[in-house]
Write a protein that holds these residues in place. Structure first.
Motif, short mmCIF file in Angstrom:
data_model
loop_
_atom_site.label_atom_id
_atom_site.label_comp_id
_atom_site.label_asym_id
_atom_site.label_seq_id
_atom_site.Cartn_x
_atom_site.Cartn_y
_atom_site.Cartn_z
N ARG A 194 0.83 -1.21 0.00
CA ARG A 194 0.00 0.00 0.00
C ARG A 194 0.87 1.26 0.00
NH1 ARG A 194 -5.27 -1.60 -1.13
NH2 ARG A 194 -5.88 -3.35 0.19
N SER A 238 -3.64 -1.57 6.99
CA SER A 238 -4.15 -1.26 5.65
C SER A 238 -5.57 -1.81 5.47
CB SER A 238 -3.22 -1.85 4.59
OG SER A 238 -1.97 -1.21 4.60
N HIS A 289 -6.78 8.10 4.09
CA HIS A 289 -5.45 7.49 4.05
C HIS A 289 -4.55 8.26 5.02
CE1 HIS A 289 -6.55 5.20 0.44
NE2 HIS A 289 -7.10 6.31 0.01
#
Length: 208
Positions: free
Chosen positions: A29, A117, A203
């Protein structure tokens, strides 16, 4: 049955086996890669230690091991841990694993990095505050958290067994940290299994 009762009875039940097959071979990621660039170079004498929450089959764990980190991979699914341990591209000598649910999570102390994640939204809301406090407590000063939270406009927010947050709530959760990245993403799309979904994601990379 009223509409409210119907919503309360909704339960999100992921098909993890199909998910692991769908994402096999995908790269790590971006939030993990961003966090890793913010650490000083590794010392061979004192290798850094990361916890990979919801590690799945190890797309992020493998990157950490490749870079010389020690890693504790944790997932609630025994299949995920079995897939991780059977990967031919990892050094098992620096990997520990645990099968453990978020509700029962116990973390070690003085962790350099906690990577999560796309997994924390699957923690039931009644357990999320405790989980988040455990993450904060486990990180050393100067350690980092990276991962994702789902927003309140995400289409999975209808499921009462999942955790979703407003922007203000995310910012409140991050008060113990110096925010290094907070990117909000919102758009229609599809899941890894090809299902239609409206995404609302935060994020995060943050330093304690």
């Amino acid at each position: 049955m009223s509409t409210n009762d119907q919503l309360e009875n909704l339960v999100f039940e992921p098909n993890w086996s199909a998910y692991y097959q769908a994402v096999e071979g995908r790269p790590p990621r971006e939030t993990l890669l961003s966090a890793l660039t913010r650490f000083e170079p590794l010392s061979a004498e004192f290798p850094r230690f990361a916890v990979d929450l919801g590690c799945g089959d190890g797309r992020d764990t493998a990157e950490l091991l490749k870079r010389g980190w020690r890693v504790l991979g944790i997932d609630s699914a025994a299949e995920a841990i079995a897939r991780l341990q059977s990967r031919p591209d990892i050094d098992l000598r620096r990997l520990e694993t645990l099968v453990m649910r978020f509700e029962d999570l116990v973390l070690p102390e003085s962790v350099d990095l906690i990577n999560a994640s796309f997994c924390l939204p699957f923690c039931p809301p009644e357990h999320f505050p405790s989980l988040w406090n455990k993450i904060i407590a486990a990180l050393r000063v100067g350690g980092r958290f990276c991962g994702q939270l789902f927003g309140d406009r995400d289409s999975w927010a209808v499921y009462p067994n999942m955790s979703h947050h407003t922007r203000a709530q995310v910012e409140e959760l991050l008060q113990p940290f110096k925010i290094e990245c907070l990117q909000e993403e919102e758009h229609p799309g599809t899941t890894a299994l090809g299902e239609q979904k409206y995404w609302h994601i935060f994020h995060i990379v943050a330093c304690k």
